[in-house]
Write a protein that holds these residues in place. Structure first.
Motif, PDB file in Angstrom:
ATOM      1  N   ILE A  17      13.378  -1.679   8.185  1.00  0.00           N
ATOM      2  CA  ILE A  17      13.591  -0.627   9.192  1.00  0.00           C
ATOM      3  C   ILE A  17      14.108   0.662   8.537  1.00  0.00           C
ATOM      4  O   ILE A  17      13.658   1.764   8.857  1.00  0.00           O
ATOM      5  N   VAL A  18      15.020   0.509   7.571  1.00  0.00           N
ATOM      6  CA  VAL A  18      15.525   1.703   6.873  1.00  0.00           C
ATOM      7  C   VAL A  18      14.393   2.387   6.100  1.00  0.00           C
ATOM      8  O   VAL A  18      14.301   3.625   6.069  1.00  0.00           O
ATOM      9  N   LYS A  19      13.508   1.583   5.541  1.00  0.00           N
ATOM     10  CA  LYS A  19      12.345   2.158   4.838  1.00  0.00           C
ATOM     11  C   LYS A  19      11.511   2.994   5.815  1.00  0.00           C
ATOM     12  O   LYS A  19      11.064   4.100   5.498  1.00  0.00           O
ATOM     13  N   GLY A  20      11.333   2.473   7.012  1.00  0.00           N
ATOM     14  CA  GLY A  20      10.599   3.198   8.050  1.00  0.00           C
ATOM     15  C   GLY A  20      11.304   4.489   8.442  1.00  0.00           C
ATOM     16  O   GLY A  20      10.667   5.527   8.632  1.00  0.00           O
ATOM     17  N   LEU A  21      12.631   4.423   8.554  1.00  0.00           N
ATOM     18  CA  LEU A  21      13.407   5.620   8.903  1.00  0.00           C
ATOM     19  C   LEU A  21      13.248   6.697   7.830  1.00  0.00           C
ATOM     20  O   LEU A  21      13.108   7.885   8.131  1.00  0.00           O
ATOM     21  N   LYS A  22      13.240   6.258   6.568  1.00  0.00           N
ATOM     22  CA  LYS A  22      13.056   7.207   5.462  1.00  0.00           C
ATOM     23  C   LYS A  22      11.667   7.835   5.521  1.00  0.00           C
ATOM     24  O   LYS A  22      11.503   9.036   5.301  1.00  0.00           O
ATOM     25  N   GLN A  23      10.677   7.008   5.834  1.00  0.00           N
ATOM     26  CA  GLN A  23       9.294   7.510   5.902  1.00  0.00           C
ATOM     27  C   GLN A  23       9.153   8.601   6.957  1.00  0.00           C
ATOM     28  O   GLN A  23       8.395   9.551   6.794  1.00  0.00           O
ATOM     29  N   VAL A  24       9.890   8.434   8.047  1.00  0.00           N
ATOM     30  CA  VAL A  24       9.805   9.406   9.142  1.00  0.00           C
ATOM     31  C   VAL A  24      10.717  10.610   8.885  1.00  0.00           C
ATOM     32  O   VAL A  24      10.616  11.631   9.552  1.00  0.00           O
TER      33      VAL A  24
END
Lengths: 136, 110
Positions: free
Chosen positions: A25-32
């Motif tokens: 989820i943190v990886k996704g937050l970084k991507q966004v």
């Protein structure tokens, strides 16, 4: 940067899998492109909620899954976490800030989830929580 | 998670490094059990290199505080990051712990 992420994760009820969920989820937050302070809050809330699902919902039964459904875009992050347990009454969780509870070791997970997120909704039986954080 | 201990002016200064969470909390508890066994009356935990604490980590620090106070000792925390400090504020644990901005401030007030 991606505009929107929608994913499902399913893990066994084993605390060693909590990081897998929060890392993804943190990886996704970084991507966004979500700022680090919000990454911290969402990581914390996800880890607390998944841990509660494993510990209190599924009682560490590794045959029972914890199901996570999440979506992230630039305006908000919505995460649903579901266990296979009988649920609990969230209104009966004591306030850890009260003087008599301050020295108690536990009891801060649910409080932190409610405090750090903008919306926290439980289903009727209390085995599924939907948490929302708005970014704008 | 690593914890290094230095003796400074009779104070056990403990430098924690890494996350204090559900995975590392048992290790942290064990390390401080050893430190507390020495009956050092003054313990300072420097959290400068701790970027993340969850509710298990907070619970572990509460347990350590209770253990230190149990034999009449004093425990202080210092160098908390703004996010870690905010967790102490939200949970009101700032009322339970003696939190100082810097190691020098903490050592000077034991």
């Amino acid at each position: 940067m991606s505009d929107r992420i929608n994913r499902k994760i399913e893990i066994p009820s084993d605390i060693s899998h909590i990081k897998k969920v929060s890392n993804e989820i943190v990886k996704g937050l970084k991507q966004v492109g979500i700022v680090e302070t919000l990454q911290f809050d969402i990581r914390l809330v996800v880890e607390e909620a998944v841990r509660n699902a494993i510990e209190h919902g599924n009682c560490y039964d590794k045959d029972l899954p914890v199901k996570i459904l999440y979506s992230i875009d630039r305006s908000k992050c919505v995460i649903e976490i579901e266990d296979q347990g009988k649920g609990f009454d969230v209104t009966r969780v004591p306030d850890p800030r009260k003087q008599e509870n301050l020295v108690k070791a536990g009891g801060r997970g649910v409080f932190l989830i409610r405090k750090l997120m903008d919306r926290v909704e439980y289903n009727e039986i209390g085995n599924k929580v939907k948490i929302t954080k708005y970014f704008k | 998670m690593q914890i290094k201990v230095e003796d400074k002016s009779g104070i056990k200064v403990c430098y924690a490094e890494g996350d204090i969470d559900i995975n590392s909390s048992p290790q942290v508890k064990k390390a401080f059990d050893k430190i507390i066994q020495t009956k050092s009356g003054k313990v300072l935990i420097n959290l400068e290199k701790v970027g993340y604490i969850d509710s298990s980590g907070l619970a572990t620090l509460v347990e350590i505080l209770k253990n230190v106070k149990g034999f009449g000792g004093k425990l202080k925390l210092c160098n908390l990051s703004s996010k870690v400090r905010s967790l102490f504020e939200i949970t009101k644990l700032e009322k339970l712990f003696d939190i100082k901005d810097t190691e020098t401030d903490a050592i000077g007030t034991f």
